[in-house]
Design an enzyme around this catalytic site. Structure first.
Site, short mmCIF file in Angstrom:
data_model
loop_
_atom_site.label_atom_id
_atom_site.label_comp_id
_atom_site.label_asym_id
_atom_site.label_seq_id
_atom_site.Cartn_x
_atom_site.Cartn_y
_atom_site.Cartn_z
N ILE A 41 9.12 44.35 -42.54
CA ILE A 41 9.20 44.39 -41.09
C ILE A 41 9.64 43.04 -40.54
O ILE A 41 10.45 42.95 -39.61
CB ILE A 41 7.84 44.80 -40.49
CG1 ILE A 41 7.51 46.24 -40.88
CG2 ILE A 41 7.85 44.66 -38.97
CD1 ILE A 41 6.09 46.67 -40.55
N TYR A 88 -8.33 44.39 -47.14
CA TYR A 88 -7.07 44.28 -46.40
C TYR A 88 -7.27 44.68 -44.94
O TYR A 88 -6.85 43.96 -44.02
CB TYR A 88 -6.01 45.18 -47.04
CG TYR A 88 -4.75 45.28 -46.21
CD1 TYR A 88 -3.76 44.30 -46.29
CD2 TYR A 88 -4.55 46.35 -45.34
CE1 TYR A 88 -2.61 44.39 -45.52
CE2 TYR A 88 -3.40 46.44 -44.56
CZ TYR A 88 -2.44 45.46 -44.66
OH TYR A 88 -1.32 45.54 -43.88
N LYS A 122 -6.81 42.35 -41.46
CA LYS A 122 -5.96 42.69 -40.33
C LYS A 122 -6.79 42.79 -39.04
O LYS A 122 -6.33 42.38 -37.97
CB LYS A 122 -5.21 44.00 -40.58
CG LYS A 122 -4.24 43.95 -41.75
CD LYS A 122 -3.19 42.85 -41.59
CE LYS A 122 -2.23 43.11 -40.44
NZ LYS A 122 -1.16 42.09 -40.37
#
Length: 315
Positions: free
Chosen positions: A32, A181, A185
């Protein structure tokens, strides 16, 4: 409430010109981040790819330059897992101001064993959150030199159903890869909203915004060799998934809008309009647990202790 009244005026394929603006994109050499960089380069902005891997950064720059004639793109060696290196990286930026930074880099979601950085921090938490926390601190002088500058943090759907364990932020006692993870975030997103509150309290014109990319698949992402190559077979096999998710080129749209749109406000969450998974970007309601100011303040204090920096307290 979402502020969506002006969304139809924003065209992801006809972005406003941004000559003279400088933007740093961490992890801008792939995924991205690459498409954030490519799209911003197309506006005339100077884009800096923050990346550990010089070879991959050079490949990304070559790819962008082949698609954007006259693109102004450069590489900044940047290792977010090495906190002691970040000040030197920022000092190496040959810029007199910074209009925006996109906190995009991160350890990929897979199933690794628990790993630690040289500083003794769990790798996903260190790279995704602590590195960006400290980087913001060192970038503060360049950002404050630019009225209306923006700090755009990349969130994740993985964080929507997670909560932080404030007594075990680095998964020391109970490590599960996917949860670690997701929590890293979530920490990033809590940091971004807390940062905006502190910037507003200090009457700063710098904005902190969260961009959520939605669902992004390589198989739906257009080829950018050698950065990314998609076969016709892959595209055809996953074509139906395009009804639910999108490619990484489209997943870059929320971050690009957060950087460029003059109507963006600090403390907003920008995401794809269709169920937060695909489509053009819009501002959406803040997820309830992201408004937990007590957890955010606890996380901020812990992050200051772990990094020896304070993004809202100067250098």
């Amino acid at each position: 409430m979402p502020s969506d009244s002006r969304t139809p005026q924003w065209d992801v394929h006809r972005l406003p010109r941004a000559e003279g603006k400088n933007v740093l994109v961490t992890g801008g050499n792939a995924g991205i981040g690459y498409f954030v960089a490519e799209q911003l380069a197309g506006t005339g902005a100077t884009v800096v790819l923050g990346s550990r891997a010089e070879t991959k950064a050079k490949a990304a720059i070559a790819s962008i330059s082949s698609r954007v004639p006259g693109a102004k793109v450069q590489h900044l060696p940047l290792d977010l897992a090495d906190l002691s290196s970040l000040k030197a990286s920022v000092d190496a930026l040959e810029l007199d101001h910074l209009d925006a930074v996109v906190h995009n880099a991160g350890v990929a979601l897979d199933d690794p064993p628990r790993r630690e950085t040289e500083d003794g921090h769990e790798l996903m938490f260190a790279t995704n959150h602590l590195g960006h926390f400290a980087l913001t601190h060192w970038l503060a002088p360049l950002l404050t030199a630019t009225p209306g500058s923006r700090i755009v943090t990349t969130g994740s759907f993985a964080a929507k159903s997670e909560r932080l364990d404030l007594d075990d932020l680095q998964s020391t006692h109970d490590y599960r890869p996917k949860r670690a993870y997701a929590r890293s975030k979530l920490a990033q997103m809590l940091f971004a909203f807390e940062l905006d509150r502190r910037l507003r309290a200090a009457r700063s014109t710098t904005l902190s915004v969260v961009a959520h990319p939605g669902g992004a698949l390589d198989s739906l992402t257009p080829s950018r060799p050698p950065v990314h190559t998609r076969t016709t077979g892959e595209r055809v096999r996953h074509l139906r998934l395009g009804l639910l998710v999108q490619g990484k080129d489209a997943a870059a749209w929320p971050a690009v809008r957060a950087v460029l749109d003059p109507d963006v406000r600090g403390g907003q969450l920008w995401s794809p309009r269709v169920l937060g998974l695909r489509g053009t970007p819009r501002a959406e309601r803040i997820w309830p647990h992201l408004a937990d100011t007590a957890s955010a303040a606890h996380l901020w204090a812990a992050s200051c202790d772990l990094t020896g920096t304070d993004p809202a307290g100067g250098r």
